[in-house]
Scaffold this motif. Structure first.
Motif, short mmCIF file in Angstrom:
data_model
loop_
_atom_site.label_atom_id
_atom_site.label_comp_id
_atom_site.label_asym_id
_atom_site.label_seq_id
_atom_site.Cartn_x
_atom_site.Cartn_y
_atom_site.Cartn_z
N ARG A 271 -27.40 -23.40 -64.30
CA ARG A 271 -27.66 -24.19 -63.08
C ARG A 271 -26.37 -24.70 -62.46
NH1 ARG A 271 -33.18 -26.90 -65.48
NH2 ARG A 271 -34.61 -25.62 -64.23
N GLU B 37 -23.27 -21.92 -54.63
CA GLU B 37 -23.85 -22.26 -53.33
C GLU B 37 -23.01 -23.25 -52.54
OE1 GLU B 37 -28.14 -23.90 -51.69
OE2 GLU B 37 -27.98 -22.17 -53.03
N GLY C 278 -28.47 -19.76 -51.05
CA GLY C 278 -29.58 -19.15 -51.77
C GLY C 278 -29.34 -18.98 -53.25
N VAL D 277 -28.89 -21.21 -55.64
CA VAL D 277 -29.70 -22.12 -56.46
C VAL D 277 -31.15 -21.65 -56.49
CG1 VAL D 277 -30.62 -24.47 -56.60
CG2 VAL D 277 -28.18 -24.09 -56.13
N ARG D 278 -31.67 -21.31 -55.34
CA ARG D 278 -33.06 -20.88 -55.26
C ARG D 278 -33.29 -19.60 -56.06
NH1 ARG D 278 -35.75 -19.42 -49.50
NH2 ARG D 278 -37.81 -18.77 -50.20
N GLU E 1 -33.17 -20.49 -59.84
CA GLU E 1 -34.38 -21.17 -60.31
C GLU E 1 -35.54 -20.19 -60.43
OE1 GLU E 1 -34.73 -24.21 -61.48
OE2 GLU E 1 -32.57 -24.48 -61.23
N ARG E 2 -35.61 -19.24 -59.51
CA ARG E 2 -36.66 -18.22 -59.61
C ARG E 2 -36.48 -17.39 -60.87
NH1 ARG E 2 -37.69 -14.32 -54.55
NH2 ARG E 2 -38.42 -16.30 -53.72
N ASP F 44 -33.52 -10.97 -54.55
CA ASP F 44 -33.02 -12.19 -53.97
C ASP F 44 -32.13 -11.96 -52.75
OD1 ASP F 44 -34.20 -13.94 -55.86
OD2 ASP F 44 -32.76 -13.19 -57.33
N LEU G 157 -32.87 -14.38 -49.83
CA LEU G 157 -32.98 -15.81 -50.04
C LEU G 157 -31.92 -16.57 -49.26
CD1 LEU G 157 -33.68 -16.10 -53.86
CD2 LEU G 157 -35.27 -16.40 -51.98
N GLY H 112 -31.52 -23.31 -50.09
CA GLY H 112 -31.20 -23.73 -51.45
C GLY H 112 -31.59 -25.17 -51.67
N ALA H 113 -31.44 -25.60 -52.90
CA ALA H 113 -31.85 -26.95 -53.27
C ALA H 113 -30.69 -27.90 -53.15
CB ALA H 113 -32.39 -26.97 -54.69
#
Length: 376
Positions: A305, A312, A319, A321-322, A325-326, A369, A372, A375-376
């Motif tokens: 993480r 990012e 994208g 982070v997203r 996480e996926r 991805d 994507l 992001g978070a």
């Protein structure tokens, strides 16, 4: 297998981004390898690949220092590690580096650096529409003290100051505006043992709140705990806390907000010292885990993480982070975990599986991805 290339983004960094890397003993070398592998994958396809600037010193963990069996020697090595890591951070900031990833190192060395660089640790916890922004004051207080030794005695000396208190609170308010850009903030709470400071901290906070025209509730840590148990927290709460309380309460707050396990989390430390402004340090929440060193069993999720956040925020990879996480959710569904999470997989096996998921194309051949964004 060919890796899919995340598409170049508008405004992509024109120069090759440099990311600092500081490695401690214990499982530090294994964690650092995970970080480099994942960051390399997430930034693949850039016109200018990320450069890792690794500190030349392998910093001590508390366990490795204990092998010295001499207090004076431990104190000397602690100071050497602190001085070296401080120089490394200042050098990285001076060259424009935006991020350093650091594995766990001895706490006293680390907090000497945090005091000198005026660090705050930032953690945003969310659950079911509620958000808690926790800003931990690492720049002053018991954790930042220095030790003086006498036969059979240790005297620890610490300092609180108006300047640092105002810098920490002002940064926390600025960060809250960034996290909640619509401007709504339901409550601001400070958790410090202020009764021990002869009214000084109370006076500083009262004056600052009046100047900024905001309400700041300064409470003793036990009062914060009672309020948390009895009433919970408003939907958006900013908590600025001395590390004496925040370090102990972190696990409780994670439980209250239904967040992931502490071992799976990474966090960021922001330096408020003007000489290191612009440099953010990322770390895992778990420690050096010396008992697992060399066994390929350390949980890599927090490091994964951290690599995604760095990709990012500092390497032009929207994208990341997203996407990560996926991929982690896919590993959860398959039961791919290290033993501490009830699995049977090695560190390397978990990272290999993650990178395979990031690589896997959809049925139509489109990289999973590639599209994507955000992001978070």
């Amino acid at each position: 297998m060919n890796r899919p290339q995340l598409p170049a983004q508008a405004g992509e960094l024109a120069e090759k981004p440099v990311i600092g890397l500081a490695v401690g003993r214990g499982t530090g070398p294994e964690v650092a390898d995970v970080f480099e592998r994942v960051l390399g994958t997430l930034t693949a396809g850039r016109s200018h690949a990320v450069t890792i600037e690794r500190s030349p010193r392998l910093y001590h963990s508390y366990v490795s220092l204990r092998t010295e069996r001499d207090v004076a020697r431990i104190k000397a090595l602690t100071a050497e590690d602190a001085d070296h890591y401080e120089r490394f951070c200042r050098e990285q900031a001076a060259r424009g580096t935006g991020a350093v990833f650091r594995t766990a190192i001895n706490a006293q060395s680390l907090y000497l650096v945090r005091q000198r660089l005026r660090a705050v640790k930032v953690d945003l916890l969310t659950d079911a529409g509620r958000s808690l922004l926790l800003v931990r004051d690492q720049a002053q207080g018991f954790y930042t003290g220095t030790n003086r030794h006498a036969p059979g005695e240790v005297t620890r000396t610490m300092t609180f100051s108006r300047e640092i208190t105002e810098a920490v609170v002002t940064y926390a308010l600025r960060r809250a505006r960034r996290e909640w850009p619509d401007g709504r903030l339901d409550r601001i709470v400070l958790a410090y043992k202020f009764h021990l400071l002869d009214g000084a901290l109370d006076a500083w906070v009262t004056e600052l709140a009046a100047r900024l025209d905001v309400r700041i509730d300064l409470f003793q840590p036990d009062t914060v705990n009672r309020n948390l148990i009895a009433h919970g927290l408003p939907e958006r709460t900013l908590v600025v806390a001395g590390n004496e309380w925040a370090d102990i309460m972190h696990v409780v707050l994670l439980d209250r907000f239904g967040s992931d396990r502490q071992e799976n989390r990474c966090t960021e430390n922001v330096f408020l010292d003007p000489g290191t402004s612009g440099l953010t340090e990322y770390q895992t929440v778990h420690g050096s885990a010396d008992d697992l060193a060399g066994q390929d069993r350390v949980n890599p999720v927090a490091t994964i993480r951290a690599a995604a956040l760095v990709a990012e925020r500092h390497a032009g990879r929207p994208g990341a982070v997203r996407a990560t996480e996926r991929a982690l959710r896919a590993l959860d569904e398959r039961g791919v975990h290290t033993p501490d999470l009830g699995g049977r997989h090695s560190t390397t096996a978990v990272v290999d599986a993650l990178l395979d998921v990031l690589d896997a194309p959809e049925a139509d051949g489109t990289p999973k991805d590639a599209a994507l964004v955000g992001g978070a």
